[in-house]
Design a protein around this motif. Structure first.
Motif, mmCIF file in Angstrom:
data_model
loop_
_atom_site.group_PDB
_atom_site.id
_atom_site.type_symbol
_atom_site.label_atom_id
_atom_site.label_comp_id
_atom_site.label_asym_id
_atom_site.label_seq_id
_atom_site.Cartn_x
_atom_site.Cartn_y
_atom_site.Cartn_z
ATOM 1 N N LEU A 75 43.059 50.131 53.866
ATOM 2 C CA LEU A 75 42.764 50.360 52.459
ATOM 3 C C LEU A 75 41.291 50.196 52.123
ATOM 4 N N ALA A 76 40.876 50.924 51.091
ATOM 5 C CA ALA A 76 39.560 50.744 50.486
ATOM 6 C C ALA A 76 39.585 49.489 49.609
ATOM 7 N N PRO A 77 38.447 49.080 49.057
ATOM 8 C CA PRO A 77 38.464 47.954 48.109
ATOM 9 C C PRO A 77 39.320 48.293 46.886
ATOM 10 N N PRO A 78 39.812 47.286 46.170
ATOM 11 C CA PRO A 78 40.552 47.553 44.934
ATOM 12 C C PRO A 78 39.733 48.372 43.955
ATOM 13 N N LEU A 79 40.402 49.211 43.176
ATOM 14 C CA LEU A 79 39.706 50.009 42.176
ATOM 15 C C LEU A 79 39.054 49.081 41.160
ATOM 16 N N PRO A 80 37.777 49.279 40.872
ATOM 17 C CA PRO A 80 37.114 48.412 39.886
ATOM 18 C C PRO A 80 37.621 48.697 38.473
ATOM 19 N N LEU A 81 37.407 47.746 37.579
ATOM 20 C CA LEU A 81 37.821 47.863 36.188
ATOM 21 C C LEU A 81 36.606 47.761 35.278
ATOM 22 N N ASP A 82 36.647 48.500 34.169
ATOM 23 C CA ASP A 82 35.550 48.401 33.209
ATOM 24 C C ASP A 82 35.769 47.201 32.291
ATOM 25 N N LEU A 126 53.084 46.094 48.671
ATOM 26 C CA LEU A 126 52.947 46.813 47.399
ATOM 27 C C LEU A 126 51.906 46.160 46.507
ATOM 28 N N HIS A 127 51.784 44.853 46.579
ATOM 29 C CA HIS A 127 50.749 44.118 45.837
ATOM 30 C C HIS A 127 49.368 44.655 46.215
ATOM 31 N N ALA A 128 49.163 44.917 47.502
ATOM 32 C CA ALA A 128 47.880 45.466 47.960
ATOM 33 C C ALA A 128 47.740 46.931 47.580
ATOM 34 N N LEU A 129 48.794 47.721 47.760
ATOM 35 C CA LEU A 129 48.712 49.156 47.489
ATOM 36 C C LEU A 129 48.421 49.440 46.021
ATOM 37 N N THR A 130 49.059 48.702 45.123
ATOM 38 C CA THR A 130 48.925 49.032 43.699
ATOM 39 C C THR A 130 47.508 48.846 43.202
ATOM 40 N N GLN A 131 46.704 48.055 43.906
ATOM 41 C CA GLN A 131 45.318 47.831 43.488
ATOM 42 C C GLN A 131 44.403 48.989 43.901
ATOM 43 N N ARG A 132 44.944 49.947 44.643
ATOM 44 C CA ARG A 132 44.170 51.123 45.063
ATOM 45 C C ARG A 132 44.678 52.399 44.395
#
Length: 380
Positions: A75-82, A126-132
């Motif tokens: 996986l890549a890093p988690p998607l950042p949030l604004d 799934l905890h890891a996947l949902t962050q991407r």
């Protein structure tokens, strides 16, 4: 606009192969890509997603725990949030380091299909996947088949540091999630999800709060009085953010003129005065637009809060009609005020509704009550 299905393509497959091989040196990348790409261009979106999941099943380690470890390492890093807690895209440098985006749907499907025997390990993945991207579709078979194992984990995740995970708690357990497996047990009784929604409705992330609103709107389709009571109770000392959430959660019930919901918002009474509706033409063609003019005349001595929508009675293929409610205006009409409102209603076909020729009736809804109507003849 390019079809969604094209977002899972040969480039997606190649990237998945690259990063799965990076995560596990014994990964058979050529076989994976051959399986995933076979006839891909002829498939629709969901079929493409399933084909990638099948290709993963054929080439990842046979041991489920080991397969999850490979997925997580790819996986890549988690998607950042604004600042509002809304997801942003990865930079090109971040995206090059691992997998994120649409391919996550296939990875989640692999977990959902093959992880029912090991729910704790599946949920960690799934905890890891949902962050991407999201695991909202993948978690639903676990909720359906093994709810006693999943609900305690969701309760913990409601306090997770990641807004992506907190959103999954609400979005993944929606009874009627579009594109997702319908959770019939929650359609019948949404009680298990209510403590989670209560914990999340004041979340710091607008991304999470919007999911809670949509979840409540789902519940309203089967339990309208429950949601009306929820709105009434939780409007007390509500922050502006919570009020916005509750308004969004109420949208379907307000359109329907559900009396307890209208009462919760101070819209229990209809218009004190007169309302008229006129159209810009007696005929219109599919693909055009027609103008609506609403005239309101107050005879009240005090301002009146008004929700003004309109219902189009669309002609169906068999000659009958079915209503579709469209949002109009939200306003306060001053004592004795007369006001005119104008709107253009599009008659362009959309994927969710075919427009058939015939006489169409438009009803003006003021605080859920039909107060005026007009008709037009729709031509091919």
């Amino acid at each position: 606009m390019e079809p969604f299905k094209n977002l899972i393509n040969a480039t997606t497959v190649s990237s998945a192969g690259q990063h799965l091989q990076r995560a596990w040196s014994d990964f058979d990348r050529p076989r994976f890509e051959a399986l995933a790409n076979h006839g891909l261009d002829a498939l629709e979106l969901k079929a493409r997603m399933l084909q990638l999941a099948d290709a993963m099943r054929a080439t990842l380690p046979g041991d489920f725990n080991a397969a999850c470890s490979v997925l997580e390492a790819s996986l890549a890093p988690p998607l950042p949030l604004d600042a509002r807690g809304e997801p942003e895209g990865l930079t090109s440098a971040q995206a090059s380091t691992g997998l994120a985006g649409w391919v996550i749907w296939s990875m989640g499907e692999f977990v959902a299909r093959h992880g029912q025997h090991d729910v704790p390990r599946s949920l960690v993945c799934l905890h890891a996947l949902t962050q991407r991207s999201t695991a909202e579709f993948a978690i639903r078979p676990f909720i359906q088949q093994q709810p006693q194992a999943v609900w305690p984990v969701l309760a913990r995740w409601a306090n997770d540091p990641s807004a992506h995970v907190r959103r999954l708690v609400s979005e993944g357990s929606r009874p009627r999630l579009p594109w997702g497996l319908r959770l019939q047990a929650l359609v019948a009784d949404p009680t298990p999800a209510l403590p989670l929604l209560r914990a999340l409705q004041d979340d710091t992330s607008s991304y999470v709060r919007r999911s809670v609103a949509n979840h409540l709107n789902d519940i309203a389709k089967d339990h309208p009085d429950l949601v009306a009571d929820w709105v009434k109770d939780h409007l007390i000392q509500a922050t502006p953010e919570r009020s916005t959430l509750l308004r969004h959660a109420s949208r379907s019930l307000i359109k329907q003129g559900h009396a307890p919901t209208l009462a919760a918002w101070g819209l229990a009474s209809g218009l004190t005065g007169r309302a008229t509706l006129s159209l810009s033409a007696a005929q219109a063609a599919v693909g055009d637009a027609i103008g609506l003019r609403v005239t309101l005349q107050s005879t009240a001595r005090q301002p009146q809060p008004l929700e003004i929508d309109y219902a189009v009675q669309h002609v169906r293929a068999n000659g009958s009609s079915s209503p579709k409610v469209f949002k109009g205006w939200k306003l306060s009409l001053a004592a004795g005020e007369e006001r005119a409102l104008d709107k253009r209603h599009s008659l362009k076909p959309v994927t969710t509704r075919t427009l058939y020729p015939g006489m169409h009736r438009i009803e003006l809804l003021v605080n859920g009550l039909a107060l005026a109507e007009a008709t037009f003849d729709l031509k091919p």
